[in-house]
Motif scaffolding. Sequence first.
Motif, PDB file in Angstrom:
ATOM      1  N   ALA A  85       0.827  -1.213   0.000  1.00 25.23           N
ATOM      2  CA  ALA A  85       0.000   0.000   0.000  1.00 25.23           C
ATOM      3  C   ALA A  85       0.859   1.260   0.000  1.00 25.23           C
ATOM      4  O   ALA A  85       0.461   2.285  -0.542  1.00 25.23           O
ATOM      5  N   GLU A  86       2.033   1.170   0.572  1.00 21.36           N
ATOM      6  CA  GLU A  86       2.951   2.319   0.571  1.00 21.36           C
ATOM      7  C   GLU A  86       3.439   2.604  -0.847  1.00 21.36           C
ATOM      8  O   GLU A  86       3.618   3.747  -1.231  1.00 21.36           O
ATOM      9  N   HIS A  87       3.662   1.553  -1.611  1.00 25.42           N
ATOM     10  CA  HIS A  87       4.154   1.690  -2.977  1.00 25.42           C
ATOM     11  C   HIS A  87       3.036   1.988  -3.976  1.00 25.42           C
ATOM     12  O   HIS A  87       3.275   2.626  -5.001  1.00 25.42           O
ATOM     13  N   TYR A  88       1.845   1.478  -3.690  1.00 20.47           N
ATOM     14  CA  TYR A  88       0.693   1.633  -4.583  1.00 20.47           C
ATOM     15  C   TYR A  88      -0.533   2.095  -3.786  1.00 20.47           C
ATOM     16  O   TYR A  88      -1.492   1.343  -3.628  1.00 20.47           O
ATOM     17  N   PRO A  89      -0.518   3.325  -3.291  1.00 26.40           N
ATOM     18  CA  PRO A  89      -1.639   3.781  -2.452  1.00 26.40           C
ATOM     19  C   PRO A  89      -2.972   3.842  -3.198  1.00 26.40           C
ATOM     20  O   PRO A  89      -4.022   3.560  -2.609  1.00 26.40           O
TER      21      PRO A  89
END
Length: 80
Positions: free
Chosen positions: A42-46
């Motif tokens: 989720a940090e990379h693909y919010p």
Amino acid sequence: MTGWREGLERFLATDPNDVGCDEAMAALHLYAELLAAGVDAAEHYPGLAAHLAACEACAEDADGLLAAVRDHDQHTRRPG
């Protein structure tokens, strides 16, 4: 069929970061691989994370893909 009020409420509740189904499907394999590796996907693909939180169908696809990636990883690990 849902009424226009329900549709409007659903639309207004949509996270503005939500990338939508098409973009989610285009990157879902990368997201699943990160999750399988223990990375905060989720940090990379919010935007993808926002979409998966809102779209039950795509979230089910993500769960299935993650299970497949983990199963593949488990069966292809070399003894070491």
